[in-house]
Structure formats: C-alpha cells, structure tokens
Design a protein around this motif. Structure first.
Motif, mmCIF file in Angstrom:
data_model
loop_
_atom_site.group_PDB
_atom_site.id
_atom_site.type_symbol
_atom_site.label_atom_id
_atom_site.label_comp_id
_atom_site.label_asym_id
_atom_site.label_seq_id
_atom_site.Cartn_x
_atom_site.Cartn_y
_atom_site.Cartn_z
ATOM 1 N N THR A 245 127.220 48.632 118.023
ATOM 2 C CA THR A 245 127.442 47.444 118.853
ATOM 3 C C THR A 245 126.166 46.890 119.465
ATOM 4 O O THR A 245 126.114 45.717 119.814
ATOM 5 C CB THR A 245 128.430 47.777 119.982
ATOM 6 N N SER A 246 125.147 47.713 119.596
ATOM 7 C CA SER A 246 123.915 47.243 120.239
ATOM 8 C C SER A 246 122.747 47.208 119.271
ATOM 9 O O SER A 246 121.594 47.086 119.692
ATOM 10 C CB SER A 246 123.569 48.154 121.425
ATOM 11 N N LYS A 247 123.011 47.307 117.968
ATOM 12 C CA LYS A 247 121.934 47.361 116.993
ATOM 13 C C LYS A 247 122.001 46.201 116.015
ATOM 14 O O LYS A 247 123.064 45.646 115.745
ATOM 15 C CB LYS A 247 121.984 48.687 116.214
ATOM 16 N N SER A 248 120.827 45.863 115.480
ATOM 17 C CA SER A 248 120.731 44.889 114.398
ATOM 18 C C SER A 248 120.610 45.656 113.081
ATOM 19 O O SER A 248 120.409 46.874 113.058
ATOM 20 C CB SER A 248 119.499 44.008 114.589
ATOM 21 N N TYR A 249 120.719 44.931 111.958
ATOM 22 C CA TYR A 249 120.540 45.589 110.677
ATOM 23 C C TYR A 249 119.139 46.200 110.572
ATOM 24 O O TYR A 249 118.956 47.294 110.021
ATOM 25 C CB TYR A 249 120.766 44.601 109.534
ATOM 26 N N THR A 250 118.149 45.498 111.093
ATOM 27 C CA THR A 250 116.773 46.014 111.052
ATOM 28 C C THR A 250 116.676 47.355 111.753
ATOM 29 O O THR A 250 116.038 48.292 111.259
ATOM 30 C CB THR A 250 115.809 45.019 111.703
ATOM 31 N N ARG A 280 130.947 43.304 100.713
ATOM 32 C CA ARG A 280 131.593 42.010 100.975
ATOM 33 C C ARG A 280 130.815 41.168 101.976
ATOM 34 O O ARG A 280 130.780 39.948 101.869
ATOM 35 C CB ARG A 280 133.012 42.240 101.499
ATOM 36 N N ASN A 281 130.230 41.812 102.944
ATOM 37 C CA ASN A 281 129.547 41.109 104.027
ATOM 38 C C ASN A 281 128.222 40.538 103.525
ATOM 39 O O ASN A 281 127.318 41.274 103.123
ATOM 40 C CB ASN A 281 129.316 42.079 105.188
ATOM 41 N N ARG A 282 128.098 39.199 103.581
ATOM 42 C CA ARG A 282 126.892 38.573 103.049
ATOM 43 C C ARG A 282 125.650 38.974 103.829
ATOM 44 O O ARG A 282 124.568 39.170 103.259
ATOM 45 C CB ARG A 282 127.034 37.052 103.066
ATOM 46 N N ASP A 283 125.776 39.088 105.143
ATOM 47 C CA ASP A 283 124.620 39.473 105.962
ATOM 48 C C ASP A 283 124.144 40.876 105.609
ATOM 49 O O ASP A 283 122.937 41.151 105.593
ATOM 50 C CB ASP A 283 124.973 39.405 107.448
ATOM 51 N N LEU A 284 125.085 41.780 105.331
ATOM 52 C CA LEU A 284 124.700 43.131 104.944
ATOM 53 C C LEU A 284 124.023 43.121 103.581
ATOM 54 O O LEU A 284 123.022 43.823 103.372
ATOM 55 C CB LEU A 284 125.928 44.045 104.926
ATOM 56 N N LYS A 285 124.547 42.344 102.645
ATOM 57 C CA LYS A 285 123.895 42.244 101.335
ATOM 58 C C LYS A 285 122.460 41.755 101.476
ATOM 59 O O LYS A 285 121.541 42.301 100.859
ATOM 60 C CB LYS A 285 124.681 41.285 100.425
#
Length: 474
Positions: A245-250, A280-285
């Motif tokens: 909840t408090s993290k970004s993908y980076t 499925r998640n475009r941001d994760l891809k």
C-alpha cells in the motif's frame, strides 16, 4: 524433410548424454507455490455451473482483472476455455478458495511456481547445485520440494506437519490449475466450442505477490555466486501493489535488482534468464519491461505473453499478432522487442515450433543453440506424455512425431527472412538464419496428441534450452 529433422533430433540426443552439466549450478527465484490440478470437461463444468446457479450471468461479462467472487472465477475460466488459451488471474478471496476446494475434485497436488517447478526438474536430471528462494515455511510445500535443493531460508525441523491447523488451512500460495479438455461446453443457451486443450490458473497467493526473499537467501547467494553459471528469475506477474500500500513498482523491484547487480559484480559470467507469465495489469507489464528487460540476458515467453507485453511497446502490432498467429507475425513481434533491447536472447515457445531471436553469433555457437532447442523439445514432450520428467534417459523412448505444421510455418518464415532481410543459411535445413542485424532460430517440435500435463511446459522448454546451450558452450 521430416527424415532430416528426425535425424537432427537423434543427433541432439548426444547432448543429453553429456555429463558436463552435472557440475554447473543454477540459482532460482522468486515464485514457489502449491499447484492443485483440477480436470475440467464439458460434463464437469455443466454440473458446477448448475450448482453455482450463475449460468445466465456469465456470457456478456468483461474479463475480470482479479477474482473476488465465484462468478468472476467462472467468467475467467469460461473465457479461457472459449479462447482455448492459457491464462492466469489472482484470487483475492478466501471464500473463493474455500468454494473451489469444496466443489471441485483435486486430482493431483504438485510443486508449482516457475522457480519451484524448474528447481525440482534440475535435480531430477542431476544438475548440482540448485539454490532456490522459497517464499513461505510450509510443511505442505516441503513435501513437494526435492530435499537436495539448497534453501538457506527455512529450518524444516521446526514444523508440526501433523497439526490440525496445518492440514485444515489453505496455504496462501495455492494455485488452482483448471486443465480443460477440447469439446463443446454448454453455458445457459450458448455453446462454447473449445478446439484446444489448455489450462486456466486461479492463483490464491498472498505471499509470492510480495516478491520477497529472505536475508539468509540474499547472503548465501552473494557469498556463493561463483558456484552458479545460470540464474532463472520469475514470478513478477504476481506482484500486487494493493498489498504494497505504501510502495511503488520501483520500490518493489529494487531489492531484486540490487541483488542481481551484486551477483553480476561477483560473477560477471553469470547468465540471467527471465521467464515471463500472463499479466493483466498494464502498469505492471510496463514496470517489468522498464525494470528487467535491460538487466537480464535472456527472456522466455509464449505467444500470448508476447502479444501482452508487446502491447506496451507496439500496440498496433500486438493487435495484429493477436488476430493472426503465424511464424512471420510472431517474428515481427519478437523483433519489435529486440529492436529496443538488442542484447537480449528472446526464446518463444509455441505449440508446433520454437523461435529464438538473438544478437549475431558464431557458426559453432549456432549449432549448439539449435541442438539445445531440440533438447528442450524432447524434454517438453516427455513431460507432456508422463506429467513429469524423472530421468534424462526418458527422452530416448519418444516417438519422433515432428510437427508438419511447424515445418510449414518455418518454411514461410524462412522465405520472408530471405526476401526482406537477406538472411543466410536456412531455417528449414539448418535451424537458423543469420542476417546483418540478428540471428533467428526455429525448430519444429514433437507433436503429442493427448498431453497429460500442461502446466510448466513453457518453463521446462526455456530452462532446458538455456541450460544446455550455455553449459555446453563453456
């Protein structure tokens, strides 16, 4: 031509007899889970739909990104059956996992997760040492893990494997693998004609989604990295920022990237392979592309994963490939990725043929790579027939039923490459073509009419290919 390729398969068998791989180490992370196999036929699904009472609500729904209730589970399963394609979706509901356990027959419980499957396979074919990052101290998981695999994280002696809590609880690393057969499926008044057997995975996984590894694994792997020639990483498709909840993908990727950098500093010859999966998640891809594609040396993927990740790089080409799967279109998709990341070895596994795109290599290395692809086809065929690979010698017992469609597709691709790229050599005769910019490999695969087990075939293909290729080279 069929006889030519049968002879090529027989020649490649010599690689399997070579014991040089026995002393080569492999390190693996980061997804290890429990696979529960569920067989789906038209009759079984009809009974389930009647029990659930949701037939009339399933036909026009959009594809859920996550599964939060029973209806969404059945929608995802039906869409996978309708397409005849493999898919995987996270289950974010304890109630759904419980409902699956109560309403379906679990035919088999196996080691799951790309890293876990590959680790067990490596020990069966006598590769040593094998180092694995495990996500959870679970007695159910321990029973599925080869005891000779190095896991510096856990102390197995502390488990109470016979406790009621251990036997009744559904571990939060349980993946339900729905293996559906071809046939006509009735949903309300609609008939779904499934032309190809495949599998859908509902992943009830609250642990691998964290993409975590232990301090013990980090320290052991860094201190002993000189013992390993190959690193295979996977599981990034399970990342769920709702848990972070408090993290970004980076921030989620950084610990893994830091560890890889440390490995490379201490062992510059380490080959790092990334095995992709459905996302499925475009941001994760996009995050996987941005964080990993420039760091790894090799990537393994199937045609659906190519279409999916290509959507972030060239949307129109992705749509075109999705509408028409062919060797030429698949090559174009691979080339679009390679053009942005020209250091990569891209290995695509498809039903009738394998394709591999890479930087230019020597003629000697080209023959090794071709043979390694054939060896991977042999191992995949054994697993498809038997459901497992127990020994290398099983590859000698196969009927070499080479895919006629695969040969036709490779001939089409060869004609295209020679016409558009002035390629030398021959895919259909030599298994590869070299242009001024890249090397393209292609082999026809062995056809297994009624595969017994589908999960992990892609992982097996990618692992065996790169394992034999780079260990044979050294």
């Amino acid at each position: 031509m069929m006889k030519h390729w049968k002879n090529s398969y027989l020649e490649a068998l010599q690689l399997i007899d070579n014991d040089s791989i026995l002393s080569k180490g492999v390190i693996l992370g980061f997804n290890v889970n429990i696979d529960k196999i569920i067989k789906i036929t038209p009759e079984i699904l009809s009974n389930i739909l009647q029990t659930a009472g949701v037939e009339d609500r399933l036909s026009d729904n959009c594809r859920p990104k996550k599964i939060t209730n029973i209806e969404e589970l059945l929608i995802c399963l039906l869409q996978s059956i309708n397409d005849g394609k493999a898919d995987e979706v996270l289950i974010n509901s304890d109630q759904v996992a419980i409902w699956i356990e109560e309403n379906f027959v679990i035919s088999r419980t196996m080691m799951g997760g790309q890293a876990g499957i590959m680790a067990n396979l490596l020990r069966k074919i006598k590769v040593n040492p094998v180092l694995l990052s495990t996500p959870l101290s679970s007695p159910d998981l321990i029973k599925l893990l080869n005891p000779s695999i190095i896991d510096p994280t856990t102390n197995y002696d502390t488990f109470r494997s016979e406790s009621e809590e251990a036997t009744e609880k559904i571990e939060p690393i349980t993946h339900y693998v729905f293996e559906f057969s071809a046939g006509k499926y009735m949903v309300a008044n609609k008939i779904i004609n499934c032309e190809r057997s495949n599998r859908f995975i509902g992943s009830y996984d609250e642990v691998n989604s964290l993409l975590m590894f232990s301090e013990e694994f980090r320290k052991y792997s860094v201190d002993n990295i000189s013992n390993y020639a190959l690193c295979v990483i996977a599981g990034f498709h399970l990342i769920d920022l709702e848990i972070h909840t408090s993290k970004s993908y980076t921030e989620v990727f950084e610990p893994v990237l830091s560890l890889i950098r440390k490995w490379k500093e201490r062992n510059p010859f380490l080959v790092v392979h990334l095995e992709l999966a459905a996302v499925r998640n475009r941001d994760l891809k996009q995050a996987i592309i941005d964080n990993l594609f420039s760091v790894v040396d090799s990537i393994g993927l199937n045609e659906q994963e190519l279409v999916s990740f290509l959507h972030c790089i060239d949307k129109s080409l992705s749509v075109s490939i999705h509408s028409t799967i062919s060797s030429i279109n698949l090559f174009k998709g691979m080339l679009a990725i390679f053009s942005k990341y020209p250091h990569l070895r891209l290995h695509l596994h498809y039903l009738d043929y394998f394709l591999l795109l890479s930087p230019l290599i020597s003629e000697q290395f080209a023959l090794i790579r071709k043979n390694s692809l054939i060896v991977s086809s042999l191992f995949a065929a054994v697993k498809a027939i038997n459901g497992t690979i127990d020994r290398r010698i099983d590859t000698k017992l196969l009927d070499y039923n080479i895919s006629k469609k695969g040969l036709e597709e490779l001939q089409n691709l060869e004609n295209y490459l020679k016409s558009e790229w002035n390629g030398d050599n021959s895919l259909i005769n030599d298994g590869y073509i070299q242009t001024k910019s890249f090397a393209m490999f292609g082999i026809p695969t062995i056809v297994i009419p009624s595969p017994r087990y589908l999960v992990g075939l892609g992982d097996t293909i990618s692992l065996i290919s790169i394992l034999y290729e780079f260990n044979k080279l050294e």
